[in-house]
Every structure is written in structure tokens, then in C-alpha cells.
Design an enzyme around this catalytic site. Sequence first.
Site, short mmCIF file in Angstrom:
data_model
loop_
_atom_site.label_atom_id
_atom_site.label_comp_id
_atom_site.label_asym_id
_atom_site.label_seq_id
_atom_site.Cartn_x
_atom_site.Cartn_y
_atom_site.Cartn_z
N HIS B 134 0.73 -1.04 0.05
CA HIS B 134 0.09 0.04 -0.03
C HIS B 134 1.13 1.19 0.04
CE1 HIS B 134 -2.81 2.99 1.88
NE2 HIS B 134 -3.80 1.98 1.54
N ASP B 211 2.89 -4.59 7.70
CA ASP B 211 1.73 -4.02 7.67
C ASP B 211 0.41 -4.89 7.96
OD1 ASP B 211 -0.79 -2.70 7.03
OD2 ASP B 211 0.38 -1.94 5.10
N GLN B 214 -4.75 -5.44 6.74
CA GLN B 214 -5.83 -6.45 6.12
C GLN B 214 -5.69 -7.78 6.79
OE1 GLN B 214 -8.06 -5.71 3.78
NE2 GLN B 214 -6.97 -3.56 3.59
N LYS B 237 -10.60 -0.73 10.41
CA LYS B 237 -10.60 -1.92 9.43
C LYS B 237 -11.02 -3.40 10.52
CE LYS B 237 -7.40 -0.26 6.02
NZ LYS B 237 -7.94 0.08 4.67
N CYS B 375 -4.67 2.29 -3.85
CA CYS B 375 -3.38 3.04 -3.24
C CYS B 375 -2.44 2.00 -3.29
CB CYS B 375 -3.84 3.24 -1.65
SG CYS B 375 -5.05 4.52 -1.35
C1 PLP Z 1 -2.61 -2.78 3.43
C2 PLP Z 1 -2.82 -1.45 3.96
N1 PLP Z 1 -1.76 -0.66 4.43
C3 PLP Z 1 -2.20 0.57 5.13
C4 PLP Z 1 -3.40 0.88 4.94
C5 PLP Z 1 -3.36 2.53 5.45
O1 PLP Z 1 -4.28 2.50 6.46
P1 PLP Z 1 -4.75 3.88 7.19
O2 PLP Z 1 -5.27 4.74 6.17
O3 PLP Z 1 -6.15 3.29 8.02
O4 PLP Z 1 -3.84 4.18 8.11
C6 PLP Z 1 -4.60 0.27 4.34
C7 PLP Z 1 -5.71 0.72 4.23
O5 PLP Z 1 -6.30 1.21 3.14
C8 PLP Z 1 -4.37 -1.14 3.92
O6 PLP Z 1 -5.01 -1.58 3.20
#
Ligand code: PLP
Lengths: 150, 418
Positions: B134, B211, B214, B237, B375
Site C-alpha cells: 500500500h 503492515d 488487512q 478495518k 492505493c
Molecule cells: C494494506 C494496507 N496498509 C495500509 C493502509 C493504510 O491504513 P490507514 O489509512 O488506516 O492508515 C491500508 C488501508 O487502506 C491497507 O489496506
Amino acid sequence: MNDGLTDLYQEVILDHSRNPRNFGPSENADRTARGNNPLCGDRVTVFLNLDGDEISDAQFDARGCAISLASASMMTEMIKGKSIEDAKALFEKFLALVTGENGLEAGPDLAELKTLSGVKDFPTRIKCATLAWQAMVAALDGTDQDVKTE
Amino acid sequence: MASNPENAVLTPSFDVERIRQDFPILSQQVYDKPLVYFDSGASAQKPRAVIDAISNVYETEYANVHRGVHYMSQKATDAMESSRESVRAFINASDVREIIFVRGATEGINLVASCWGRQNLVAGDEIILSVMEHHSNIVPWQMIAEQTGAVIKVVPISDEGVLDMDAYNDLLCDKTKIVAMTHISNALGTITPMAEIIRMAHERGALVLVDGCQAAPHMALDMQALDADFYVFSGHKIYGPSGIGVLYGKAALLEAMPPYQGGGEMIDVVTFEKTTYADLPFKFEAGTPHIAGAIGMGAAIEYISGIGLENIAAHENDLLDYGTEKLSGINSLKLVGTAPEKAAILSFVLETVHPHDVGTILDREGIAVRTGHHCAQPVMDRFDIAATIRASIGMYNTREEIDVLVAGLGRVQEIFGR
Ligand SMILES: Cc1ncc(COP(=O)(O)O)c(C=O)c1O
């Protein structure tokens, strides 16, 4: 079923999106500008040739949805032969059409562009319809900054 | 993880209809059609327990935390710290001081990249990422690489979306200082072999940040077994509120790192000559935190834990298999991301219709999917596409909803087939 979808995706629009007119990069354009929609990753590049104050040729290259392709395709057809001023004025009218703003009379000169009026009921898609137009204006203004929808 | 539909035995304790009743928003109609919510990967809906916990804070136990002698401040502090303990248990961390409340995964990654990176990275050091990260696990590393002269290396994936472990092994070297990688890809659904990734990195003396955005809603986590150095995820999430998330870090690493932001709450003694910092976890929590958010996230964790992540995963895997089978039956449809180890994500493209158009048509059928690059532009480039349609599965989704999605795609074909 009347959920606005068949108004949005009229056959003219599908036709333009499948067989976009004036499509493909141009090597000898006088003005070029790119548009970017960071939300969906769509990109469009507009190529213009000018003969004094008149747009003598317009082409575009793009990766995008049916709405953005159709809008860009129709735009290139419509602005060819128009003066810079008239092309910009057409954009203003088109913008009023797709945002559903009152007060501005759509007028006969929008011609085929009127088929895109369904966009006004889909606010998330207005940017798709206007991206190529914003790039066109940027190309006319000679700003070499890429335009973004945000 | 995906099991065959015929062996998917759902434990009797998992009753999706009962779970749906816990989520008030699921009874909403959109365009006069029942809401079919397939966008939990972007943000999950909230159960009544979370909504109630948040309003309860404001109605009965709200004040600023960690600074009042009075009754309400003590109540709020206790509630927030009890949430921290819920998080600790949820991920089986050994010490509650290792749980840092942050705004979300993004802030957690930025905190580590900035605080750990500034102290530990020098020119020529290497940071390993994967191509399916991401943007929030790419850009903070690019920023710190620019500041320090460190270099980013990227592990490729196969056409199915499986991480190339040989390439990873080849990239690991003495210059590798940190590996930052996703546990489950938000664009493809791929589950990465994280225990192995961490073991290999540690053998080379490199740290690993996971990370877990998910992963946290879909699989049971155990920090002690995984041996991750840093692990991040977001409250929104895991069926909790937005604006709150978790950075887990090993205590010794966090202790050695400089603070992130300066301010109240993170200090021990402040004079104009010298300020000493608070102990963990408060050293990294400058300013008044998202008190109700932390408490709401604690309630979400209690809710999930009550149902059991194993039960949730079994249900979601059944839907993933069912959905994969149904979508594969559509001629012009191509699934993007078909790794054998996969969770909760159905990402796909149609041959002749752009994802954005598909999204609009599905929307009018009451179906919420995400369309775009999610993203994760580098992984879109990897597959040479601009965007996909992504249906992401949550614990409250049903087989009937998959059928509605398939019917919606039929409507897409109908409109575009004219
Ligand atoms: C794999 C992953 N990493 C990071 C993020 C970023 O999360 P947040 O926007 O809640 O900080 C997301 C959310 O879209 C994600 O799916």
C-alpha cells in the site's frame, strides 16, 4: 428499469468510448497537456494545433472509463475549427451541463455533448467527464503543469 | 488458507444472520435496494457494541486522560488503558507497554520510518519492500531514504500474486536494515509467509515491520510466535472507529528510539534546560489522544474476540471460495490475484468495461465495491492495468450477497453489450 444508468450510458456514448475519434498521440502538436485522475488512475493527454487564434487540429490519447473517453472524443470533434475563446466558452457550458447547474442555458451549440447530461445524476463521475476538458484548457493556456482532478 | 467449499464446516456458533443484526447500517437501503457492502477492506462497518461503547464514553465516563485527579479523568483513563490491554491480548504481545496508540497504520509506519530510520539508517543501507505494498508502506520509506541516503529494494511477485521468496532471499544482504512488508495485500488478497519472511530477515540481522492492516480483521495474530519487530494496523478495518490504530513494537526497540512528536503526555520532567521523556508507551503518545476512539477500538476487539477469529476466517474463506467460483464463471472476467494463500479480497477486471463504469452500475444495484488502484499503484503497474474492481469480504457478508454481485455484473454486461 429507470435508475439513470441507461441515460448515463447512452448508445452514442458507448460508441464514442469504443471507437474514440481523433485518438492517439500526435507528434507535431503545438500544445500538449496531460490530465490525471488520481482517484481512479485515469490519464488523458490532449494535443492541439493552432492556426493563429483557431484550433486547427485536436487529438487525445487516454486510458480511462467510458465517460471520460466519450467526453474526450466528442470534445476533440467539437473544438476543431473553433477559436480559443469559443473552445473555452464551450467548456463552461459543458461544465454547467454535467454539474446540473441552473441558470446557464445549455443551448444548441452543445450538440452531441448533451448526451453526457446524465452525468449530473452521478456526482462521483463528473470528474471523468471534465478531465479532458481541463487538460484542453491547460494546453490552451500553455501551462505545462499536469492538471489533476483534485 | 482458502478451503474447499465442500470441507468448509462452519461452526454452529457462527450465525451470520445474528451477526448482521449487530450492524445497524446493514439494514439501510440504497437506491431502494438493500445495501450490499463489499468494501470492508477499505473500512469495515461498526457493530452496535462499538457504537454504544463510544456514546457511553461521552455519556458516562469522559474527561481527559492521565492528568486529572478527579473521578471522571480516572474513569476515562481506566477505560482507555483497559483497551490497551485488550489490544495486547488480541495480538498476544508480551507487554502492554509495547502497544502504542496511533492515528492508524499510516501513522504507525511513519513513526517507525522516522524515529527508527533517522537513528539507524545511513547512506547505502537497504530497505526491502514488496511490489504489492500500500502507498502508506512505500512513501514513508522513500521519505526516510531520501533523508538518509538509504536505498529501497523491491521484492517481485508472480502472475498469481505470490511473493517471490527466492528473489527476497537474494535481496537480503548485510546492507539490509529493515524489511517492511504487508501481511495480506489489500489489492490482491495474497497472504505472505510472514513467519518465514521474519526468520530470514533476522538471520541477516535485519528488522521487520509488518503492515497488518488487512490481516488483523481476518486472522488470529500472535506477536510472540511471529517475532515481528514492529506491527501496525488500523482500528477502522477491525470494525472499530477511524482515527485510531496500533503500533506494536518490541519494548527494547521502542525504548531505544527517540520520540516522534513532542508535547504533553510524552514527558517526564520539562525545564528549558532539559526535558526527559516518559516511559513506554506514553513516550510516543504526545498530546491528548483519541480517547473515545481507543475505547471504541477496544470494544471492537472484544466483539471480534467473542465471535472468534477462527470462526470469522472460516466463514470468510467459504465466501472467498464461493465468490471465486462464481466470478470465474463469467467469461470476460479476469481475477487479479489468485494466490493459493489468500484472504477476503476478490479483485478483478472485465475485458471491455472499465472498473469505474462497473463501479457506478453496481452502485445503483446497492452494491458497494471499491474501484481504482487501491492505493497500490506499483502492483497495478505490475499487472499492466490502471485499476481493478475490488469486492472485499467482511464477517457479515453472505453467499446471497455474492449472488447479488454476480447479478449486478450481469447488468453491466447488459448495458455495455448493447
Ligand atoms: C494494506 C494496507 N496498509 C495500509 C493502509 C493504510 O491504513 P490507514 O489509512 O488506516 O492508515 C491500508 C488501508 O487502506 C491497507 O489496506
